[in-house]
Design a protein around this motif. Structure first.
Motif, mmCIF file in Angstrom:
data_model
loop_
_atom_site.group_PDB
_atom_site.id
_atom_site.type_symbol
_atom_site.label_atom_id
_atom_site.label_comp_id
_atom_site.label_asym_id
_atom_site.label_seq_id
_atom_site.Cartn_x
_atom_site.Cartn_y
_atom_site.Cartn_z
ATOM 1 N N ILE A 194 137.006 19.269 140.070
ATOM 2 C CA ILE A 194 138.327 18.999 139.494
ATOM 3 C C ILE A 194 138.797 20.117 138.551
ATOM 4 O O ILE A 194 139.984 20.482 138.576
ATOM 5 C CB ILE A 194 138.331 17.632 138.774
ATOM 6 N N PRO A 195 137.913 20.722 137.732
ATOM 7 C CA PRO A 195 138.385 21.817 136.873
ATOM 8 C C PRO A 195 138.875 23.043 137.655
ATOM 9 O O PRO A 195 139.563 23.892 137.091
ATOM 10 C CB PRO A 195 137.145 22.174 136.037
ATOM 11 N N PHE A 196 138.528 23.116 138.947
ATOM 12 C CA PHE A 196 138.882 24.291 139.750
ATOM 13 C C PHE A 196 139.844 23.933 140.882
ATOM 14 O O PHE A 196 139.894 24.605 141.913
ATOM 15 C CB PHE A 196 137.605 24.902 140.342
ATOM 16 N N VAL A 197 140.615 22.871 140.676
ATOM 17 C CA VAL A 197 141.475 22.358 141.744
ATOM 18 C C VAL A 197 142.448 23.407 142.270
ATOM 19 O O VAL A 197 142.794 23.416 143.461
ATOM 20 C CB VAL A 197 142.247 21.108 141.248
ATOM 21 N N ASP A 198 142.894 24.333 141.404
ATOM 22 C CA ASP A 198 143.873 25.340 141.827
ATOM 23 C C ASP A 198 143.255 26.730 141.945
ATOM 24 O O ASP A 198 143.971 27.734 141.992
ATOM 25 C CB ASP A 198 145.053 25.377 140.855
ATOM 26 N N ASP A 199 141.928 26.803 141.985
ATOM 27 C CA ASP A 199 141.252 28.095 142.060
ATOM 28 C C ASP A 199 140.705 28.326 143.468
ATOM 29 O O ASP A 199 139.650 27.792 143.841
ATOM 30 C CB ASP A 199 140.096 28.138 141.054
ATOM 31 N N PRO A 200 141.385 29.136 144.280
ATOM 32 C CA PRO A 200 140.910 29.380 145.650
ATOM 33 C C PRO A 200 139.594 30.139 145.704
ATOM 34 O O PRO A 200 138.865 30.035 146.695
ATOM 35 C CB PRO A 200 142.057 30.197 146.270
ATOM 36 N N PHE A 201 139.259 30.882 144.644
ATOM 37 C CA PHE A 201 138.023 31.666 144.645
ATOM 38 C C PHE A 201 136.781 30.786 144.440
ATOM 39 O O PHE A 201 135.664 31.246 144.660
ATOM 40 C CB PHE A 201 138.084 32.742 143.560
ATOM 41 N N ILE A 202 136.989 29.549 144.029
ATOM 42 C CA ILE A 202 135.901 28.581 143.944
ATOM 43 C C ILE A 202 135.960 27.625 145.138
ATOM 44 O O ILE A 202 134.966 27.408 145.839
ATOM 45 C CB ILE A 202 135.957 27.770 142.637
ATOM 46 N N CYS A 203 137.133 27.075 145.380
ATOM 47 C CA CYS A 203 137.273 26.040 146.411
ATOM 48 C C CYS A 203 137.063 26.573 147.830
ATOM 49 O O CYS A 203 136.380 25.933 148.639
ATOM 50 C CB CYS A 203 138.655 25.378 146.300
ATOM 51 N N LEU A 204 137.645 27.738 148.146
ATOM 52 C CA LEU A 204 137.581 28.228 149.527
ATOM 53 C C LEU A 204 136.177 28.646 149.961
ATOM 54 O O LEU A 204 135.767 28.318 151.090
ATOM 55 C CB LEU A 204 138.578 29.366 149.732
ATOM 56 N N PRO A 205 135.399 29.368 149.134
ATOM 57 C CA PRO A 205 134.014 29.645 149.563
ATOM 58 C C PRO A 205 133.199 28.376 149.782
ATOM 59 O O PRO A 205 132.415 28.292 150.732
ATOM 60 C CB PRO A 205 133.449 30.481 148.405
#
Length: 455
Positions: A194-205
């Motif tokens: 949830i803290p990285f909901v808008d961070d593609p560099f965390i979510c996409l990998p």
């Protein structure tokens, strides 16, 4: 091929009292018990004293069965040693117990016994014994390469983007990489992603690792060799690839549309972040279990859609759970064939064996039965709404790990049901499919045909 399978079955029955699939089940059960014992050690927990037997058992089962459901907060309850134990259990469970044992055997004696080949073949869905060693080593190479690449990407992001100390960033990268590729869903943050909901560099990998792990090792191996020549793909690879893309796209569109204006989930995000969150949630519903939005605040319609995605799951012979894309696809093509009034079920230019029809229907009906009975049992134990209980049951059975926040609220009896569901969900399809394939035998007579009235 069927004759070869029967001969393999005959070898096992004469040489051992246990069917290969039974050995796999025993291996998973033994690993869970060992993991439980280790997690009960005092240094596995942050607080005073060790974890209780049930807390350790639930966590070990969830880790070995690569599910991710928890009754205690992973980063707040378990020490670094405990987290390392969980990571090892996830890796062993993702490899497969017999695959992992085969790797150890190859490292020590440089060869595999017939028993090891039989049990590993049952676990990784090998079609013969000659290629088992290569497949086992291929599974290890693929797992380590994907996990290493994703770990480096995540560690760099945690270190550079969130100013985590280097050692901490590396640990976060490694843990979440292994957890995502093995579709486990364990996170070192109390609120998952949830803290990285808008961070593609965390979510996409993490999503990429989840998708690759969910394809299944046979598909990954074939794509590695024939990625640019789809004409060479097997029926299994085509079904898994097409099914994965279809479910990812449809899941993303559905969840994003339903949650678009929900202020507790996507409503407050920018539209690019909404699309990223919708995609992440769709991917994670396919048996991984991370969440970048608050699952407990999702619309009930989203819960139901997620139930469907979780129930179908990913590809066979991999780290995903559910009834598997191929099983669902077989039932879908049977339906299409009946609607068209055709006789043979044809898929991508090939005809399906009638034995496959029966196996798919058997697996799906048994899965529906297990989910239904478990949901009803939990309804009788608690006053929690049915939609939340159904979500929890499907999540456990499909080894996903998503939750509406009720796992720790369930009574002990309810949590025991979840433990059994995780175990059945991880091993049931392996055991059942292997048993159905090896127990097929010709009947020297046929009864006269008669049709009941349907519909």
């Amino acid at each position: 091929m069927q004759q070869g399978s029967r001969r393999v079955g005959g070898v096992v029955r004469r040489g051992s009292r246990l069917h290969p699939a039974q050995i796999v089940v025993a291996g998973f059960a033994g690993t869970i018990l060992i993991g439980t014992a280790v997690l009960m050690l005092p240094n596995a927990r942050l607080g005073p004293g060790g974890a209780s037997f049930f807390e350790a058992l639930f966590t070990a089962t969830s880790a070995v069965c690569v599910t991710g459901l928890i009754i205690v907060d992973t980063p707040e309850y378990w020490s670094l040693f405990g987290q390392i134990v969980i990571l090892l259990l996830i890796q062993i469970g993702g490899f497969g117990i017999m695959t992992f044992a085969s790797v150890i055997g190859l490292a020590v004696v440089r060869k595999m016994s017939l028993r090891s080949k039989l049990t590993a073949a049952a676990e990784i869905k090998s079609m013969g014994l000659s290629d088992v060693k290569g497949l086992v080593l291929g599974v290890v190479r693929i797992s380590l390469v994907v996990e290493l690449v994703v770990a480096v990407l995540l560690a760099a992001r945690f270190a550079l983007g969130y100013e985590e100390p280097l050692a901490r960033a590396i640990w976060l990268g490694v843990f979440h990489s292994v957890s995502s590729f093995n579709n486990a869903g364990f996170a070192l943050f109390s609120n998952s992603l949830i803290p990285f909901v808008d961070d593609p560099f965390i979510c996409l990998p993490i999503c990429a690792a989840t998708i690759l792990g969910g394809l299944g090792f046979p598909v990954i191996m074939q794509l590695r060799k024939h990625f640019t020549s789809p004409i060479s793909w097997s029926m299994n690879t085509r079904i898994v690839v097409v099914g994965t893309i279809t479910l990812l796209v449809s899941g993303t569109v559905y969840l994003t549309a339903v949650e678009w204006n929900n202020p507790a989930t996507l409503g407050a995000l920018t539209w690019p972040a909404k699309l990223l969150a919708g995609f992440t949630q769709s991917v994670q519903a396919r048996t991984a279990g991370f969440n970048s939005i608050d699952t407990s605040m999702m619309d009930p319609a989203s819960w139901l859609g997620t139930d469907v995605l979780m129930f179908i799951g990913g590809g066979p012979a991999g780290t995903a759970g559910g009834i598997k894309i191929t099983t669902f696809a077989v039932l879908f093509f049977i339906l299409v064939t009946e609607i068209r009034g055709e006789v043979a079920v044809n898929v991508f230019g090939k005809r399906l064996s009638r034995a496959v029809h029966r196996q798919a229907i058997t697996i799906i009906l048994l899965a529906v039965g297990v989910v239904t009975i478990s949901t009803v049992a939990l309804m009788l134990m608690t006053d929690i709404s049915m939609d939340r209980l159904l979500f929890e049951v499907v999540s456990a059975f499909a080894t996903v790990g998503l939750s509406t926040g009720i796992t720790a609220q369930l009574p002990i009896a309810g949590q025991i049901i979840l433990i059994l569901l995780m175990f059945i969900g991880r091993l049931g399809p392996i055991t059942l499919a292997s048993a159905l394939a090896l127990r097929e035998r010709p009947v020297p007579y046929e009864f006269p045909k008669e049709r009941p009235i349907l519909g």
